[in-house]
Design a protein around this motif. Sequence first.
Motif, PDB file in Angstrom:
ATOM      1  N   LYS A   1       0.817  -1.216   0.000  1.00  0.00           N
ATOM      2  CA  LYS A   1       0.000   0.000   0.000  1.00  0.00           C
ATOM      3  C   LYS A   1       0.847   1.262   0.000  1.00  0.00           C
ATOM      4  CE  LYS A   1      -3.698   0.975   2.453  1.00  0.00           C
ATOM      5  NZ  LYS A   1      -4.575   0.994   3.644  1.00  0.00           N
ATOM      6  N   ASN A   2       2.134   1.109   0.340  1.00  0.00           N
ATOM      7  CA  ASN A   2       3.029   2.261   0.435  1.00  0.00           C
ATOM      8  C   ASN A   2       4.299   2.040  -0.385  1.00  0.00           C
ATOM      9  OD1 ASN A   2       1.790   3.905   2.898  1.00  0.00           O
ATOM     10  ND2 ASN A   2       1.679   1.726   3.385  1.00  0.00           N
ATOM     11  N   PRO A   3       4.137   1.897  -1.693  1.00  0.00           N
ATOM     12  CA  PRO A   3       5.332   1.600  -2.486  1.00  0.00           C
ATOM     13  C   PRO A   3       6.343   2.742  -2.374  1.00  0.00           C
ATOM     14  CG  PRO A   3       3.455   2.120  -3.905  1.00  0.00           C
ATOM     15  CD  PRO A   3       2.926   2.051  -2.509  1.00  0.00           C
ATOM     16  N   ASP A   4       7.610   2.387  -2.291  1.00  0.00           N
ATOM     17  CA  ASP A   4       8.708   3.362  -2.240  1.00  0.00           C
ATOM     18  C   ASP A   4       8.604   4.320  -1.058  1.00  0.00           C
ATOM     19  OD1 ASP A   4       9.730   2.299  -4.609  1.00  0.00           O
ATOM     20  OD2 ASP A   4       8.361   3.529  -5.796  1.00  0.00           O
ATOM     21  N   ASN A   5       7.963   3.884   0.002  1.00  0.00           N
ATOM     22  CA  ASN A   5       7.895   4.716   1.196  1.00  0.00           C
ATOM     23  C   ASN A   5       8.738   4.061   2.285  1.00  0.00           C
ATOM     24  OD1 ASN A   5       7.257   6.050   3.557  1.00  0.00           O
ATOM     25  ND2 ASN A   5       5.094   6.294   3.041  1.00  0.00           N
ATOM     26  N   ALA A   6       9.992   4.516   2.374  1.00  0.00           N
ATOM     27  CA  ALA A   6      10.946   3.874   3.281  1.00  0.00           C
ATOM     28  C   ALA A   6      10.513   4.006   4.731  1.00  0.00           C
ATOM     29  CB  ALA A   6      12.328   4.488   3.090  1.00  0.00           C
ATOM     30  N   ALA A   7       9.922   5.157   5.066  1.00  0.00           N
ATOM     31  CA  ALA A   7       9.508   5.375   6.453  1.00  0.00           C
ATOM     32  C   ALA A   7       8.408   4.384   6.834  1.00  0.00           C
ATOM     33  CB  ALA A   7       9.018   6.805   6.629  1.00  0.00           C
ATOM     34  N   ALA A   8       7.458   4.197   5.928  1.00  0.00           N
ATOM     35  CA  ALA A   8       6.367   3.258   6.202  1.00  0.00           C
ATOM     36  C   ALA A   8       6.916   1.844   6.291  1.00  0.00           C
ATOM     37  CB  ALA A   8       5.311   3.352   5.105  1.00  0.00           C
ATOM     38  N   GLU A   9       7.868   1.537   5.431  1.00  0.00           N
ATOM     39  CA  GLU A   9       8.441   0.195   5.434  1.00  0.00           C
ATOM     40  C   GLU A   9       9.153  -0.073   6.760  1.00  0.00           C
ATOM     41  OE1 GLU A   9      11.015  -0.649   2.136  1.00  0.00           O
ATOM     42  OE2 GLU A   9      11.512  -2.613   2.956  1.00  0.00           O
ATOM     43  N   ALA A  10       9.907   0.921   7.222  1.00  0.00           N
ATOM     44  CA  ALA A  10      10.628   0.760   8.482  1.00  0.00           C
ATOM     45  C   ALA A  10       9.649   0.555   9.628  1.00  0.00           C
ATOM     46  CB  ALA A  10      11.508   1.979   8.738  1.00  0.00           C
ATOM     47  N   LYS A  11       8.572   1.333   9.610  1.00  0.00           N
ATOM     48  CA  LYS A  11       7.568   1.206  10.674  1.00  0.00           C
ATOM     49  C   LYS A  11       6.872  -0.138  10.607  1.00  0.00           C
ATOM     50  CE  LYS A  11       6.220   5.798  12.135  1.00  0.00           C
ATOM     51  NZ  LYS A  11       5.295   6.901  11.932  1.00  0.00           N
ATOM     52  N   PHE A  12       6.648  -0.592   9.380  1.00  0.00           N
ATOM     53  CA  PHE A  12       6.003  -1.887   9.184  1.00  0.00           C
ATOM     54  C   PHE A  12       6.865  -2.995   9.779  1.00  0.00           C
ATOM     55  CE2 PHE A  12       5.317  -5.680   6.472  1.00  0.00           C
ATOM     56  CZ  PHE A  12       3.989  -5.902   6.771  1.00  0.00           C
ATOM     57  N   LYS A  13       8.177  -2.926   9.503  1.00  0.00           N
ATOM     58  CA  LYS A  13       9.092  -3.935  10.040  1.00  0.00           C
ATOM     59  C   LYS A  13       9.138  -3.867  11.566  1.00  0.00           C
ATOM     60  CE  LYS A  13      12.160  -4.312   6.063  1.00  0.00           C
ATOM     61  NZ  LYS A  13      13.414  -3.849   5.484  1.00  0.00           N
ATOM     62  N   GLU A  14       9.148  -2.650  12.050  1.00  0.00           N
ATOM     63  CA  GLU A  14       9.198  -2.438  13.492  1.00  0.00           C
ATOM     64  C   GLU A  14       7.965  -3.056  14.162  1.00  0.00           C
ATOM     65  OE1 GLU A  14      10.870   1.677  14.194  1.00  0.00           O
ATOM     66  OE2 GLU A  14       9.119   1.685  15.481  1.00  0.00           O
ATOM     67  N   ALA A  15       6.817  -2.787  13.554  1.00  0.00           N
ATOM     68  CA  ALA A  15       5.572  -3.309  14.109  1.00  0.00           C
ATOM     69  C   ALA A  15       5.544  -4.832  14.024  1.00  0.00           C
ATOM     70  CB  ALA A  15       4.373  -2.716  13.375  1.00  0.00           C
ATOM     71  N   SER A  16       6.055  -5.381  12.915  1.00  0.00           N
ATOM     72  CA  SER A  16       6.081  -6.836  12.747  1.00  0.00           C
ATOM     73  C   SER A  16       6.967  -7.471  13.800  1.00  0.00           C
ATOM     74  CB  SER A  16       6.609  -7.216  11.367  1.00  0.00           C
ATOM     75  OG  SER A  16       5.812  -6.654  10.371  1.00  0.00           O
ATOM     76  N   GLU A  17       8.117  -6.831  14.012  1.00  0.00           N
ATOM     77  CA  GLU A  17       9.053  -7.368  14.996  1.00  0.00           C
ATOM     78  C   GLU A  17       8.421  -7.315  16.382  1.00  0.00           C
ATOM     79  OE1 GLU A  17      12.982  -5.684  14.792  1.00  0.00           O
ATOM     80  OE2 GLU A  17      13.385  -6.258  16.861  1.00  0.00           O
ATOM     81  N   ALA A  18       7.809  -6.162  16.692  1.00  0.00           N
ATOM     82  CA  ALA A  18       7.188  -5.995  18.003  1.00  0.00           C
ATOM     83  C   ALA A  18       6.095  -7.035  18.204  1.00  0.00           C
ATOM     84  CB  ALA A  18       6.617  -4.592  18.128  1.00  0.00           C
ATOM     85  N   TYR A  19       5.287  -7.228  17.159  1.00  0.00           N
ATOM     86  CA  TYR A  19       4.188  -8.185  17.276  1.00  0.00           C
ATOM     87  C   TYR A  19       4.723  -9.609  17.445  1.00  0.00           C
ATOM     88  CZ  TYR A  19      -0.105 -10.705  16.392  1.00  0.00           C
ATOM     89  OH  TYR A  19      -1.171 -11.544  16.503  1.00  0.00           O
TER      90      TYR A  19
END
Length: 410
Positions: free
Chosen positions: A41-59
């Motif tokens: 949903k957020n192509p080429d959005n590095a900030a969103a990608e980083a947050k996504f990874k962070e959230a995945s890791e946290a979860y």
Amino acid sequence: MSTRDFIEKDYYAALGVAKDADAAAIKKAYRALARDLHPDKNPDNAAAEAKFKEASEAYGVLSDPQKRTEYDEARRLFGSGGFRPGGAGGGFPSAGGYPSGGAGQPFDLGDLFGAAGQGGAGTRAGGGGLGDLFGGLFGGGAAPGGTRSRQQAASGPARGQDVETEATLAFDEAVLGVTVPLRMQSPGSCPTCHGSGAKPGTAPHTCPVCNGAGVTSRSQGAFAFSEPCRECRGSGSVVDDPCATCKGSGITDQVRTITVRIPAGVKDGQRIRLAGKGAPGRRGGPAGDLFVVVHVTGSELFGRSGDDLTLDVPITFAEAALGTTLTVPTLEGTVSLKVPAGTSGGRTFRVRGRGVQGKSRAGDLLVTVSIAVPAALSPEARTAVEALAAQLDEDPRPAVTAAVRAGGGA
Ligand SMILES: [Zn+2]
Ligand SMILES: [Zn+2]
């Protein structure tokens, strides 16, 4: 993830939930974030990608009751971010921000002390887990058992780091798979001091503050707490003359070239994991994983739609009207394609199995024909076309004609 992640990262903040949130609230928060931040949903959005990874890791941690307990425990023991282990024999397997939700990496305080994040044999032999490393901790005082366990852990095998690199592939290489050499830089045991951190000819000596235990005790009220020794930063030894190459860390960046097989069917931007191709392990430990982000250059001929390849082939009016057999290229060799008489431009023919080799099946080659019209005609050709036109009385656009007759509109 490493223990350092446990100490430094606030997984509750990453998901935006309270520390006492229940499993349902954590799941709900994660789902909402995953939906909003998903890379699709957020192509080429590095900030969103980083947050996504962070959230995945946290979860990954907070959704697992056992990991969550260990995480809470580690945060309680070390606070957040106040403790930076390192020094001789130090160095952490870096998680590098990889999504690790549910990856099932065992949490092991051994890697606080430079030993294996994946559960060094020594740690396991000692029983593993908090109780082992901090043996005697909750009973107060420095129990000899704690010391022994730590030393076993420090000398046990250590898994190598995960490493990420990039590779640029030609279109057909990505579709068919290819073997490429990759030059990589990753931390490894310092060749000068062999990882001890001490100048050659000298040796680290036992830390005088903790007597090699790596932990010290601190009294608070009726309780005695242990914490990593500040003098030696948990390593149990102190280096007097640091190695000049690694400045005492025992770790240096090393360049190596490895050959890896990129599987068939990778897409541009895809991140593939090659197990065991990361940094070599230390003391006989397993190698880390290699993550390769692939960039795929376009093809002049082919397009790609999922696992299907697309190809545009212009044909003449005569070929379209009379039918023909085309020879068309594929990524491997050529195929014959029968175009029946009366084919209109824009029609697509499917050549089965000549697309991208997907996980379970091969995609198809989709050949779309277009009618090529000569830009200029010789006088003879013009005469012939005019004669042909006189013979063709079928209206090629009946719907348009009907609309025109009705005065336009739908
Ligand atoms: Zn060194
Ligand atoms: Zn010490």
